[in-house]
Design a protein around this motif. Structure first.
Motif, PDB file in Angstrom:
ATOM      1  N   THR A  42      19.239 -28.054 -34.204  1.00  0.00           N
ATOM      2  CA  THR A  42      19.813 -29.404 -34.145  1.00  0.00           C
ATOM      3  C   THR A  42      18.894 -30.412 -34.807  1.00  0.00           C
ATOM      4  O   THR A  42      19.331 -31.307 -35.547  1.00  0.00           O
ATOM      5  CB  THR A  42      20.075 -29.796 -32.685  1.00  0.00           C
ATOM      6  N   LEU A  43      17.578 -30.288 -34.562  1.00  0.00           N
ATOM      7  CA  LEU A  43      16.613 -31.206 -35.163  1.00  0.00           C
ATOM      8  C   LEU A  43      16.603 -31.082 -36.685  1.00  0.00           C
ATOM      9  O   LEU A  43      16.565 -32.087 -37.408  1.00  0.00           O
ATOM     10  CB  LEU A  43      15.217 -30.922 -34.592  1.00  0.00           C
ATOM     11  N   MET A  44      16.649 -29.863 -37.201  1.00  0.00           N
ATOM     12  CA  MET A  44      16.650 -29.659 -38.650  1.00  0.00           C
ATOM     13  C   MET A  44      17.898 -30.253 -39.289  1.00  0.00           C
ATOM     14  O   MET A  44      17.835 -30.878 -40.352  1.00  0.00           O
ATOM     15  CB  MET A  44      16.561 -28.159 -38.960  1.00  0.00           C
ATOM     16  N   ILE A  45      19.053 -30.078 -38.651  1.00  0.00           N
ATOM     17  CA  ILE A  45      20.292 -30.640 -39.196  1.00  0.00           C
ATOM     18  C   ILE A  45      20.217 -32.154 -39.243  1.00  0.00           C
ATOM     19  O   ILE A  45      20.623 -32.800 -40.218  1.00  0.00           O
ATOM     20  CB  ILE A  45      21.494 -30.168 -38.357  1.00  0.00           C
ATOM     21  N   THR A  46      19.653 -32.775 -38.185  1.00  0.00           N
ATOM     22  CA  THR A  46      19.526 -34.233 -38.151  1.00  0.00           C
ATOM     23  C   THR A  46      18.633 -34.729 -39.280  1.00  0.00           C
ATOM     24  O   THR A  46      18.936 -35.718 -39.955  1.00  0.00           O
ATOM     25  CB  THR A  46      18.959 -34.666 -36.791  1.00  0.00           C
TER      26      THR A  46
ATOM     27  N   VAL B 190      13.874 -15.484 -19.719  1.00  0.00           N
ATOM     28  CA  VAL B 190      13.096 -15.701 -20.935  1.00  0.00           C
ATOM     29  C   VAL B 190      14.018 -15.736 -22.149  1.00  0.00           C
ATOM     30  O   VAL B 190      13.868 -16.560 -23.050  1.00  0.00           O
ATOM     31  CB  VAL B 190      12.027 -14.598 -21.082  1.00  0.00           C
ATOM     32  N   ASP B 191      15.014 -14.823 -22.178  1.00  0.00           N
ATOM     33  CA  ASP B 191      15.962 -14.818 -23.293  1.00  0.00           C
ATOM     34  C   ASP B 191      16.712 -16.135 -23.377  1.00  0.00           C
ATOM     35  O   ASP B 191      16.917 -16.689 -24.460  1.00  0.00           O
ATOM     36  CB  ASP B 191      16.950 -13.658 -23.125  1.00  0.00           C
ATOM     37  N   TRP B 192      17.129 -16.655 -22.233  1.00  0.00           N
ATOM     38  CA  TRP B 192      17.854 -17.925 -22.247  1.00  0.00           C
ATOM     39  C   TRP B 192      16.969 -19.069 -22.745  1.00  0.00           C
ATOM     40  O   TRP B 192      17.426 -19.958 -23.467  1.00  0.00           O
ATOM     41  CB  TRP B 192      18.374 -18.263 -20.840  1.00  0.00           C
ATOM     42  N   LEU B 193      15.683 -19.040 -22.386  1.00  0.00           N
ATOM     43  CA  LEU B 193      14.767 -20.080 -22.842  1.00  0.00           C
ATOM     44  C   LEU B 193      14.585 -20.019 -24.359  1.00  0.00           C
ATOM     45  O   LEU B 193      14.556 -21.053 -25.040  1.00  0.00           O
ATOM     46  CB  LEU B 193      13.413 -19.917 -22.130  1.00  0.00           C
ATOM     47  N   ILE B 194      14.494 -18.793 -24.885  1.00  0.00           N
ATOM     48  CA  ILE B 194      14.352 -18.639 -26.342  1.00  0.00           C
ATOM     49  C   ILE B 194      15.581 -19.191 -27.057  1.00  0.00           C
ATOM     50  O   ILE B 194      15.481 -19.899 -28.063  1.00  0.00           O
ATOM     51  CB  ILE B 194      14.127 -17.153 -26.692  1.00  0.00           C
ATOM     52  N   TRP B 195      16.757 -18.878 -26.518  1.00  0.00           N
ATOM     53  CA  TRP B 195      17.983 -19.397 -27.126  1.00  0.00           C
ATOM     54  C   TRP B 195      18.026 -20.923 -27.079  1.00  0.00           C
ATOM     55  O   TRP B 195      18.444 -21.576 -28.035  1.00  0.00           O
ATOM     56  CB  TRP B 195      19.208 -18.825 -26.408  1.00  0.00           C
ATOM     57  N   LEU B 196      17.596 -21.499 -25.974  1.00  0.00           N
ATOM     58  CA  LEU B 196      17.613 -22.949 -25.833  1.00  0.00           C
ATOM     59  C   LEU B 196      16.684 -23.610 -26.846  1.00  0.00           C
ATOM     60  O   LEU B 196      17.032 -24.606 -27.493  1.00  0.00           O
ATOM     61  CB  LEU B 196      17.214 -23.336 -24.404  1.00  0.00           C
ATOM     62  N   ILE B 197      15.476 -23.037 -27.013  1.00  0.00           N
ATOM     63  CA  ILE B 197      14.528 -23.590 -27.986  1.00  0.00           C
ATOM     64  C   ILE B 197      15.098 -23.485 -29.400  1.00  0.00           C
ATOM     65  O   ILE B 197      14.982 -24.417 -30.214  1.00  0.00           O
ATOM     66  CB  ILE B 197      13.176 -22.851 -27.880  1.00  0.00           C
ATOM     67  N   ALA B 198      15.731 -22.360 -29.707  1.00  0.00           N
ATOM     68  CA  ALA B 198      16.308 -22.176 -31.046  1.00  0.00           C
ATOM     69  C   ALA B 198      17.392 -23.209 -31.321  1.00  0.00           C
ATOM     70  O   ALA B 198      17.478 -23.781 -32.415  1.00  0.00           O
ATOM     71  CB  ALA B 198      16.865 -20.765 -31.183  1.00  0.00           C
ATOM     72  N   ILE B 199      18.231 -23.481 -30.320  1.00  0.00           N
ATOM     73  CA  ILE B 199      19.312 -24.463 -30.508  1.00  0.00           C
ATOM     74  C   ILE B 199      18.738 -25.848 -30.757  1.00  0.00           C
ATOM     75  O   ILE B 199      19.203 -26.604 -31.619  1.00  0.00           O
ATOM     76  CB  ILE B 199      20.240 -24.456 -29.277  1.00  0.00           C
ATOM     77  N   VAL B 200      17.683 -26.211 -29.998  1.00  0.00           N
ATOM     78  CA  VAL B 200      17.064 -27.531 -30.180  1.00  0.00           C
ATOM     79  C   VAL B 200      16.470 -27.658 -31.578  1.00  0.00           C
ATOM     80  O   VAL B 200      16.627 -28.682 -32.256  1.00  0.00           O
ATOM     81  CB  VAL B 200      15.990 -27.759 -29.095  1.00  0.00           C
TER      82      VAL B 200
END
Length: 492
Positions: free
Chosen positions: A329-333, A316-326
């Motif tokens: 990245t979207l906000m920066i774009t 679950v922790d890894w999934l949360i980190w993955l969602i945060a990274i996505v």
């Protein structure tokens, strides 16, 4: 005595440069050679000799100089302090019936310091406390320069005083040492500023006492973020103290922690072992050390104990980190796209507070001017000669006030000719509009803006007449600044 005899009237002492020496020569550097000349005149020729004040003969050889005087050249090798300010006498005599003629001088010297002594305070050196050191030096002339050094680096005392006589110099300096200065080499240095390589120094190893300095760390191979219930944890207390500590203890959340194997708490001098830890082991730990200087306490180390069930939730922790990274990245774009859009919509270039617009008006036909919705209108008159081409052209530019929404504080523009092969016989006359456009001018539909007259000044006949095309002339670079000092574009 023969009437022709002449007693020596004067004895002259000079140095190697031929300069006369009066009373004192120097200071001369210790260890160097000194050459002196003594000249005397008389008849018969006098004998010339050098003596010490204690009647010690230094030199009695003399010769006749080119000037006709009798000269004795004295060389003193490797001058030392034994001759400092001693009287040296030159004597000239050509008869035993009178006293010899004499001239004496004294030799001053630059002397190296002979000895230097570092006198420590009569009490123990303690960190962060003022202490006075004394540096004594003997034998330097003039008074030496005294400096202080710590492990080869020059240090400046808080304050210092220097006193003494011509032979002994005493410098007293105040310092504050830190715990990390313990064990370093501390020295004072004396040197004669007039002599190279004259420095001598003396020093000592500092023995500084201080309150224990403690640092608490996790044991090797233990990472604080990975500590979970059921683990064994090792804490190490690193102690730096002078003198050595005679007592160590441990604290947990500000309260004494006692070794209790039944509770799986094991204290062994400078180490603490917590076995099979639980959530109750979570908190701040400190170690304490005491020596003769006082009590020292370490930094607090906060022990974080994670639940053993967290391991089941790691995906679950890894999934949360993955969602945060996505999402990041979207906000920066999006921000990059917005920035590019803003750059693309950037207005005209600003130059010294004006907007520059390249604009060309080619007045080919009067009807084109009337139907043009542009801000600048133009009309021309021409006399058609030479196969229908005008030899005289007048182009008038007007400003269409319907394009303005406010008064104009200043309008600037340039006129230019588009083609580079216009006839050399043409005379170009330009009338430019200068000034401002006020409210009264705004009531008019068109305002005279500029005028260009181009006239043929000479012609070689109908076959060689110059041809003028109205396409060759244009109004260029219109600048506009509004009275509110804001820059606005001119609609074309």
């Amino acid at each position: 005595m023969n009437e022709r005899n002449v007693l020596p009237e004067e004895v002259i002492i000079t140095d190697y440069k031929g300069l006369r020496v009066n009373q004192v020569i120097g200071p001369v550097d210790e260890g160097t050679d000194l050459v002196l000349y003594c000249d005397a005149f008389g008849k018969p020729e006098p004998s010339v000799s050098w003596w010490m004040s204690d009647y010690t003969l230094l030199d009695d050889t003399y010769y006749k100089s080119p000037r006709g005087s009798m000269r004795n050249e004295l060389t003193l090798n490797s001058l030392n302090r034994s001759i400092l300010m001693k009287e040296i006498i030159c004597r000239a005599s050509n008869t035993n019936l009178t006293r010899p003629k004499e001239e004496s001088i004294f030799i001053d010297l630059n002397l190296r310091p002979l000895e230097v002594f570092l006198v420590p305070p009569d009490k123990q050196l303690s960190a962060n406390k003022q202490v006075a050191f004394e540096c004594r030096t003997i034998g330097s002339r003039p008074r030496p320069f005294i400096s202080w050094w710590l492990d080869g680096d020059k240090v400046t005392p808080l304050s210092e005083t220097t006193n003494g006589d011509t032979n002994v110099t005493i410098n007293t300096a105040i310092f504050i040492f830190k715990s990390y200065n313990n064990g370093k080499f501390f020295s004072c240095r004396a040197e004669n500023p007039n002599l190279d390589e004259s420095s001598i120094d003396e020093g000592m190893i500092l023995n500084i006492v201080y309150v224990p300095l403690l640092k608490l760390t996790l044991g090797p191979n233990i990472k604080g973020e990975n500590i979970r219930e059921g683990f064994d944890v090792y804490l190490e207390c690193i102690i730096n103290a002078n003198p050595r500590v005679f007592e160590t203890s441990w604290m947990f959340e500000g309260k004494p922690l006692i070794s209790d194997p039944s509770k799986r708490i094991i204290i062994s001098n400078q180490s603490l072992v917590l076995q099979n830890i639980s959530k109750h082991s979570r908190g701040r730990y400190q170690c304490v050390g005491r020596n003769e200087e006082g009590l020292g306490t370490s930094n607090p180390l906060y022990l974080r104990v994670q639940s053993s069930t967290i391991a089941d939730n790691e995906p679950v922790d890894w999934l949360i980190w993955l969602i945060a990274i996505v999402l990041i990245t979207l906000m920066i774009t999006i921000l990059i796209l917005i920035g590019l859009r803003l750059i693309g919509n950037k207005g005209p270039n600003q130059n010294q507070g004006f907007v520059s617009i390249d604009y060309e008006a080619h007045p080919i036909r009067q009807e084109d001017v009337k139907s043009s919705p542009q801000m600048i209108s133009a009309s021309f008159k021409g006399q058609e000669t030479c196969d229908g081409y005008p030899t005289s052209t007048s182009i008038v530019y007007k400003l269409n006030t319907s394009s303005l929404h406010t008064t104009v504080d200043d309008i600037r523009y340039e006129t230019g000719i588009e083609t580079s092969d216009y006839p050399a016989t043409m005379f170009l006359e330009t009338t430019l509009f200068e000034g401002s456009i006020d409210e009264a001018s705004m009531e008019k539909q068109f305002i005279p803006f500029g005028k260009i007259n181009l006239t043929q000044t000479q012609s070689n006949g109908p076959d060689e007449c110059s041809q003028i095309s109205t396409n060759d002339y244009s109004l260029r670079h219109i600048y506009q600044q509004f009275t509110d000092n804001t820059i606005k574009d001119i609609p074309l």
